[in-house]
Design a protein around this motif. Structure first.
Motif, PDB file in Angstrom:
ATOM      1  N   ILE A   1      55.503  82.331 115.257  1.00 13.30           N
ATOM      2  CA  ILE A   1      56.784  82.997 115.060  1.00 13.30           C
ATOM      3  C   ILE A   1      56.444  84.381 114.528  1.00 13.30           C
ATOM      4  CG2 ILE A   1      58.976  83.012 113.819  1.00 13.30           C
ATOM      5  CD1 ILE A   1      58.777  79.958 113.633  1.00 13.30           C
TER       6      ILE A   1
ATOM      7  N   TYR B   1      54.739  82.610 111.034  1.00 13.00           N
ATOM      8  CA  TYR B   1      54.254  81.237 111.085  1.00 13.00           C
ATOM      9  C   TYR B   1      53.340  81.114 112.287  1.00 13.00           C
ATOM     10  CZ  TYR B   1      54.210  76.174 111.609  1.00 13.00           C
ATOM     11  OH  TYR B   1      53.810  74.874 111.734  1.00 13.00           O
TER      12      TYR B   1
ATOM     13  N   THR C   1      65.009  85.485 119.516  1.00 11.84           N
ATOM     14  CA  THR C   1      66.254  85.159 118.828  1.00 11.84           C
ATOM     15  C   THR C   1      67.173  86.383 118.841  1.00 11.84           C
ATOM     16  OG1 THR C   1      65.547  85.854 116.635  1.00 11.84           O
ATOM     17  CG2 THR C   1      64.986  83.596 117.301  1.00 11.84           C
TER      18      THR C   1
ATOM     19  N   THR D   1      63.538  88.053 116.363  1.00 13.14           N
ATOM     20  CA  THR D   1      62.347  87.303 115.964  1.00 13.14           C
ATOM     21  C   THR D   1      61.819  86.638 117.228  1.00 13.14           C
ATOM     22  OG1 THR D   1      63.228  86.922 113.762  1.00 13.14           O
ATOM     23  CG2 THR D   1      61.481  85.444 114.490  1.00 13.14           C
TER      24      THR D   1
ATOM     25  N   LEU E   1      59.506  83.844 119.152  1.00 12.83           N
ATOM     26  CA  LEU E   1      58.776  82.581 119.118  1.00 12.83           C
ATOM     27  C   LEU E   1      57.866  82.606 120.339  1.00 12.83           C
ATOM     28  CD1 LEU E   1      61.521  82.055 117.559  1.00 12.83           C
ATOM     29  CD2 LEU E   1      61.147  79.682 118.073  1.00 12.83           C
TER      30      LEU E   1
ATOM     31  N   CYS F   1      62.874  74.629 117.732  1.00 12.76           N
ATOM     32  CA  CYS F   1      62.149  75.428 116.728  1.00 12.76           C
ATOM     33  C   CYS F   1      63.015  76.565 116.213  1.00 12.76           C
ATOM     34  CB  CYS F   1      60.844  75.963 117.310  1.00 12.76           C
ATOM     35  SG  CYS F   1      59.555  74.722 117.457  1.00 12.76           S
ATOM     36  N   HIS F   2      63.830  77.142 117.088  1.00 11.41           N
ATOM     37  CA  HIS F   2      64.754  78.188 116.657  1.00 11.41           C
ATOM     38  C   HIS F   2      65.744  77.624 115.641  1.00 11.41           C
ATOM     39  CE1 HIS F   2      68.185  81.175 117.743  1.00 11.41           C
ATOM     40  NE2 HIS F   2      67.570  81.527 116.644  1.00 11.41           N
TER      41      HIS F   2
ATOM     42  N   TYR G   1      63.961  77.186 112.419  1.00  9.56           N
ATOM     43  CA  TYR G   1      63.769  78.495 111.785  1.00  9.56           C
ATOM     44  C   TYR G   1      65.069  78.969 111.125  1.00  9.56           C
ATOM     45  CZ  TYR G   1      62.948  83.496 111.279  1.00  9.56           C
ATOM     46  OH  TYR G   1      62.846  84.771 110.777  1.00  9.56           O
TER      47      TYR G   1
ATOM     48  N   THR H   1      65.540  77.345 107.892  1.00  4.73           N
ATOM     49  CA  THR H   1      64.659  77.956 106.894  1.00  4.73           C
ATOM     50  C   THR H   1      65.274  79.242 106.369  1.00  4.73           C
ATOM     51  OG1 THR H   1      62.725  76.995 107.966  1.00  4.73           O
ATOM     52  CG2 THR H   1      62.321  78.844 106.486  1.00  4.73           C
TER      53      THR H   1
ATOM     54  N   ILE I   1      56.128  81.723 106.450  1.00  3.46           N
ATOM     55  CA  ILE I   1      56.694  80.399 106.150  1.00  3.46           C
ATOM     56  C   ILE I   1      55.528  79.502 105.748  1.00  3.46           C
ATOM     57  CG2 ILE I   1      57.913  78.403 107.091  1.00  3.46           C
ATOM     58  CD1 ILE I   1      59.211  80.380 109.094  1.00  3.46           C
TER      59      ILE I   1
ATOM     60  N   PHE J   1      58.116  72.229 107.087  1.00  4.98           N
ATOM     61  CA  PHE J   1      58.269  72.990 108.326  1.00  4.98           C
ATOM     62  C   PHE J   1      57.135  72.635 109.292  1.00  4.98           C
ATOM     63  CE2 PHE J   1      58.095  76.701 111.093  1.00  4.98           C
ATOM     64  CZ  PHE J   1      59.435  76.981 111.309  1.00  4.98           C
TER      65      PHE J   1
END
Length: 134
Positions: A9, A18, A72, A76, A78, A97-98, A101, A104, A116, A121
């Motif tokens: 990420i 991450y 995203t 961000t 991935l 995973c989005h 995230y 988080t 992260i 996670f």
């Protein structure tokens, strides 16, 4: 033969938030995996303006490896380095995973755009990898 995946990420300032290797762990390829994924960031920036979708599919190739990306709305990225061509499974992995995230980010103790470092996670990303990629 078991596959190896490298998942990262990458934040809005191109710093890794991450990263993990999924599957068979090979220490000698760790830095090569990082290099391949981060070298593809410029291609992600170009591809995101050519599509309205978050999932950009395979945006780069290096030998037998493919780099798939998911961007995203907050920019961000991935990124997944993989050998397989399972687009639907990879899209579902990215989508979950989005969501992970986002959960988080909603944590008041998490500072945005910082690495992260949560064991929970890690466990959830590995569970998603087992569900969709293996």
């Amino acid at each position: 033969m078991s596959s190896t995946y490298y998942f990262a990420i990458v934040g809005t300032n191109d710093s890794p938030l991450y990263e993990t290797e999924l599957g068979v762990q090979r220490d000698e390829s760790k830095y090569l995996n990082q290099f391949i994924v981060h070298a593809a960031l410029d291609l992600v920036d170009d591809a995101q303006f050519m599509s309205t979708a978050c999932y950009l599919k395979t945006i780069d190739r290096y030998n037998d490896w493919n780099v798939s990306a998911y961007v995203t709305p907050s920019n961000t990225r991935l990124m997944l380095l993989h050998e397989t061509k399972a687009d639907d499974a990879i899209r579902l992995f990215f989508t979950d995973c989005h969501e992970l995230y986002l959960k988080t980010l909603l944590n008041p103790f998490y500072e945005p755009n910082t690495p992260i470092q949560s064991q929970a996670f890690d466990i959830k990303v590995n569970m998603l990898a087992k569900k969709y990629l293996f």
